[in-house]
Write an enzyme that holds these catalytic residues in place. Structure first.
Site, PDB file in Angstrom:
ATOM      1  N   HIS A 435      14.226   4.014 -16.620  1.00  0.00           N
ATOM      2  CA  HIS A 435      13.094   3.730 -15.741  1.00  0.00           C
ATOM      3  C   HIS A 435      13.242   2.367 -15.068  1.00  0.00           C
ATOM      4  O   HIS A 435      12.435   1.990 -14.226  1.00  0.00           O
ATOM      5  CB  HIS A 435      11.798   3.789 -16.566  1.00  0.00           C
ATOM      6  CG  HIS A 435      10.547   3.805 -15.765  1.00  0.00           C
ATOM      7  ND1 HIS A 435       9.646   2.748 -15.758  1.00  0.00           N
ATOM      8  CD2 HIS A 435      10.030   4.738 -14.931  1.00  0.00           C
ATOM      9  CE1 HIS A 435       8.631   3.047 -14.972  1.00  0.00           C
ATOM     10  NE2 HIS A 435       8.839   4.237 -14.452  1.00  0.00           N
ATOM     11  N   TYR A 468       2.130   1.944  -2.400  1.00  0.00           N
ATOM     12  CA  TYR A 468       2.062   1.438  -3.770  1.00  0.00           C
ATOM     13  C   TYR A 468       2.176  -0.078  -3.731  1.00  0.00           C
ATOM     14  O   TYR A 468       2.982  -0.628  -2.979  1.00  0.00           O
ATOM     15  CB  TYR A 468       3.217   1.979  -4.628  1.00  0.00           C
ATOM     16  CG  TYR A 468       3.107   3.411  -5.067  1.00  0.00           C
ATOM     17  CD1 TYR A 468       2.270   4.317  -4.422  1.00  0.00           C
ATOM     18  CD2 TYR A 468       3.872   3.889  -6.131  1.00  0.00           C
ATOM     19  CE1 TYR A 468       2.194   5.637  -4.830  1.00  0.00           C
ATOM     20  CE2 TYR A 468       3.806   5.208  -6.548  1.00  0.00           C
ATOM     21  CZ  TYR A 468       2.961   6.084  -5.884  1.00  0.00           C
ATOM     22  OH  TYR A 468       2.882   7.396  -6.282  1.00  0.00           O
ATOM     23  N   ARG A 564      -4.780  -0.508 -14.551  1.00  0.00           N
ATOM     24  CA  ARG A 564      -5.182   0.481 -13.548  1.00  0.00           C
ATOM     25  C   ARG A 564      -5.701   1.763 -14.183  1.00  0.00           C
ATOM     26  O   ARG A 564      -6.713   2.302 -13.769  1.00  0.00           O
ATOM     27  CB  ARG A 564      -3.986   0.831 -12.650  1.00  0.00           C
ATOM     28  CG  ARG A 564      -4.332   1.795 -11.519  1.00  0.00           C
ATOM     29  CD  ARG A 564      -3.075   2.382 -10.909  1.00  0.00           C
ATOM     30  NE  ARG A 564      -2.501   3.444 -11.711  1.00  0.00           N
ATOM     31  CZ  ARG A 564      -1.198   3.746 -11.748  1.00  0.00           C
ATOM     32  NH1 ARG A 564      -0.346   3.027 -11.053  1.00  0.00           N
ATOM     33  NH2 ARG A 564      -0.757   4.736 -12.495  1.00  0.00           N
TER      34      ARG A 564
END
Length: 702
Positions: A435, A468, A564
């Site tokens: 990732h 984003y 978030r």
């Protein structure tokens, strides 16, 4: 939101995520949000829930079927979680439907109307009859699910119309023949009617329900409705011994099409005979039915939100600005040699990163390019540049994470394209996902080798970089570059790390590093100089991290978190977490950056990371935690954190009972995302006075 009554309280992960989706819904209901923007949020609520059911609810159901009664961190069994999730989703769906009705009613006053069948004029009906016969009917395939054995597989997330039929000469058919008609995926859900003012639309399923009897000659339609099935998509890709990982991934993607159904959305007041027949066909129970939807599959609202015109019903455009740390530099290589560069997307453009890879592909001095790709766009300029670099005889190595959920098929495609171009394509370490977002470029300069590194909190995706909010760092720091090289050696070969200089990347070590930083803050805190931890993350679920934060709070370390989405930590509990506060921001851009600040007894440290405080990130993925060393950039990141915690327009605070409350402070309104954009515009326009790197070459035009 459910929490466990213990010394260390926790919120349930699934219910916490649903509260996040409710904050998204709140934007779709807010009167101060432009109407077409409200439609976007209402659409996102639906697509978010789709993925939530396909993965998270599917996992809960799998546990129930296995007989598991194991309790989660919040003390809930799988059955208790499923019941709580269903109740919360029903309430959310009802709120969403009310919001859709309100938004569509308000749009009528703006010249945009979605008509129900009873509102069609005779002229509309003639037009739609012709549309059905000429355009729609040739695309339709009726499926007699009540007589076909085995019944056909009904595609997940595809909207269907269901018809209860009987012979024309029969008054009533006690057996009830059921036919379903899938609505073609490539057709728009909203069909435009002739005329410009007002713009008028009808739902394609309403056209099908109205004229569908034409498909069943010799039968009479007794009742009809619209429905949609969600299937389990939680397919595990076992890569430990897969001889052909790409084929394994492709097989897993195909397997999703036949996975078990787990939710059926149906239009309100659907005929009970149709519902029961569908449940039997799908092997579902009545509790799996969700019948509150104003529009089944409301993700289609993006079609209306994207209509040309109606700009007064949209948020003002915020075009990305030139990154402030690159202003005054024609040559990005020289800029990064001179200073570390921070990029704050989408307020600052992602184009310099795309341009960097493109330039590297053509630059005769560039010898090697190595990059990780987790999610990228459909027509990725990054992939195109890497292909070009390989064709230009650069040594190109790309780690493509083909197990990135729901992007597997696209990533397999990129992997094969890159291989065809001559790049070395690898798929990471078996049993782990990669990732980390890392770009390493090796360049010969004046007889020596220099390595340039880009590290980021977000993906190499030029499209999502516009919506984003992420942070990236460009540097040629020799120790960071050496660490980046070591990471690629681990991911591509048999190398083992023998020690890291400044990066933390390995599963297991990631959590250890964060725990060390938290424990250090506990050790150095004093009454005169209390400790302070600031963190902005997407999700907080890891039990060990939460326990460490509780210990820090009990040691009088002040902790401010901006989370978030999922937050399993319970703030404000006396004796446990009274020194912890949790904020959350939902606005036009998806908050995606991860920032960590530790006061460290006056020796402040700031880190960026690709990892959230989630068990999966810390234990089962290769990620990056990287320090921001420049005092100027640290100060800038502290300012960013401060703005996030002072937002009183789009911020919420988490209470100890699990409720999120909007922040409504006194004084002038502070909207973090708007302020960040205003600062980016101002930085690009003003003439800098802090040295050559701030000479403005090109300022944005009004």
């Amino acid at each position: 939101m459910s929490k466990r009554k213990s010394v260390e309280p926790f919120f349930n992960r699934e219910l916490s995520w649903l509260e996040f989706n409710h904050r998204v819904l709140a934007e779709g209901l807010a009167d101060d949000v432009p109407l077409l923007e409200r439609l976007k949020f209402l659409a996102i609520v639906s697509t978010n829930l789709d993925e939530f059911f396909m993965i998270r609810v599917a996992g809960i159901i799998q546990l129930i079927k296995s007989g598991s009664k194991k309790r989660d961190l919040a003390g809930m069994t799988p059955r208790e979680q499923l019941d709580a999730v269903r109740n919360r989703v029903h309430r959310m769906a009802a709120e969403q439907s009310a919001g859709i009705r309100q938004a569509l009613a308000a749009l009528r006053g703006e010249g945009l109307r979605v008509l129900s069948a009873r509102e069609w004029s005779a002229q509309d009906r003639r037009y739609l009859t012709d549309y059905f016969e000429r355009e729609l009917s040739p695309l339709l395939t009726p499926l007699a699910i009540s007589t076909l054995d085995p019944p056909p597989v009904l595609a997940g997330l595809q909207v269907h119309a269901a018809f209860l039929l009987n012979r024309s000469k029969e008054k009533e058919d006690p057996d009830g023949r059921i036919a379903v008609v899938p609505i073609p995926l490539r057709q728009n859900r909203f069909v435009a009617l002739p005329g410009d003012k007002p713009r008028r639309f009808v739902l394609i399923e309403d056209v099908l329900l109205e004229f569908g009897a034409k498909l069943f000659r010799g039968f009479k339609v007794q009742a009809a409705c619209v429905f949609r099935v969600t299937r389990d998509a939680d397919v595990s890709i076992q890569d430990d011994d897969a001889s052909d990982l790409l084929s394994t991934v492709e097989s897993a993607v195909l397997a999703r099409r036949r996975r078990a159904p787990l939710r059926m959305e149906v239009s309100p007041n659907a005929d009970p005979a149709i519902v029961e027949a569908l449940l039997k066909t799908l092997s579902l129970d009545r509790e799996d039915v969700y019948d509150e939807a104003e529009i089944v599959g409301a993700g289609c609202l993006w079609e209306l939100a994207g209509l040309p015109g109606f700009d007064h019903l949209r948020a003002a455009d915020w075009p990305p600005q030139p990154p402030r740390d690159l202003l005054g530099w024609d040559d990005i290589w020289q800029a990064v040699q001179h200073h570390d560069v921070l990029l704050f997307h989408p307020y600052e453009s992602f184009d310099p990163i795309v341009g960097l890879v493109r330039d590297a592909a053509e630059d005769p001095d560039v010898l090697v390019i190595k990059q990780t790709l987790y999610r990228t766009s459909g027509d990725s300029p990054i992939v195109e540049a890497l292909e070009n670099a390989a064709r230009n005889d650069k040594e190109v190595t790309v780690l493509v994470e083909v197990k990135a959920r729901f992007d597997e098929a696209r990533n397999v495609q990129w992997a094969r394209r890159l291989e065809d171009a001559g790049a070395h394509v690898v798929y990471g370490v078996a049993g782990f996902k990669t990732h980390a977002k890392v770009l390493l470029i090796v360049r010969r300069e004046g007889g020596r080798i220099r390595r340039y590194v880009h590290l980021s909190t977000g993906n190499y995706n030029d499209r999502t970089a516009k919506i984003y909010s992420d942070l990236g760092l460009l540097t040629c720091d020799t120790e960071i570059a050496a660490d980046a090289s070591s990471l690629f050696n681990i991911l591509t070969g048999f190398s083992e790390a023998v020690g890291w200089n400044k990066l933390t990347t390995e599963p297991g070590l990631l959590k250890q590093r964060f725990l060390e930083l938290i424990e250090r803050e506990i050790r150095v805190t004093t009454p005169e100089q209390p400790g302070l931890i600031l963190a902005k993350i997407n999700s907080l679920q890891d039990r060990d991290i939460i326990a460490a934060l509780y210990r820090a709070s009990q040691s009088n370390v002040r902790i401010k978190l901006n989370v978030r989405g999922i937050c399993c930590l319970v703030p404000g509990v006396k004796g446990v977490s009274e020194n912890i506060e949790v904020h959350s921001i939902v606005d036009r851009f998806l908050e995606h950056a991860r920032i960590f600040y530790f006061a460290n007894g006056g020796h402040e440290e700031v880190y960026l990371s690709s990892a959230d405080w989630m068990q999966r990130n810390l234990d089962r993925r290769f990620e990056t935690i990287f320090p921001v060393q420049s005092p100027e950039l640290r100060a800038r990141l502290l300012h960013i954190l401060d703005v996030f915690f002072t937002d009183n327009v789009k911020a919420w605070t988490l209470q100890s009972d699990g409720e999120y409350r909007r922040v409504r402070g006194e004084g002038p309104p502070i909207r973090a995302q708007e302020l960040f954009y205003q600062e980016a515009v101002a930085a690009a326009r003003e003439t800098p006075t802090r040295g050559p790197k701030y000479q403005v070459l090109k300022a944005p035009q009004d």
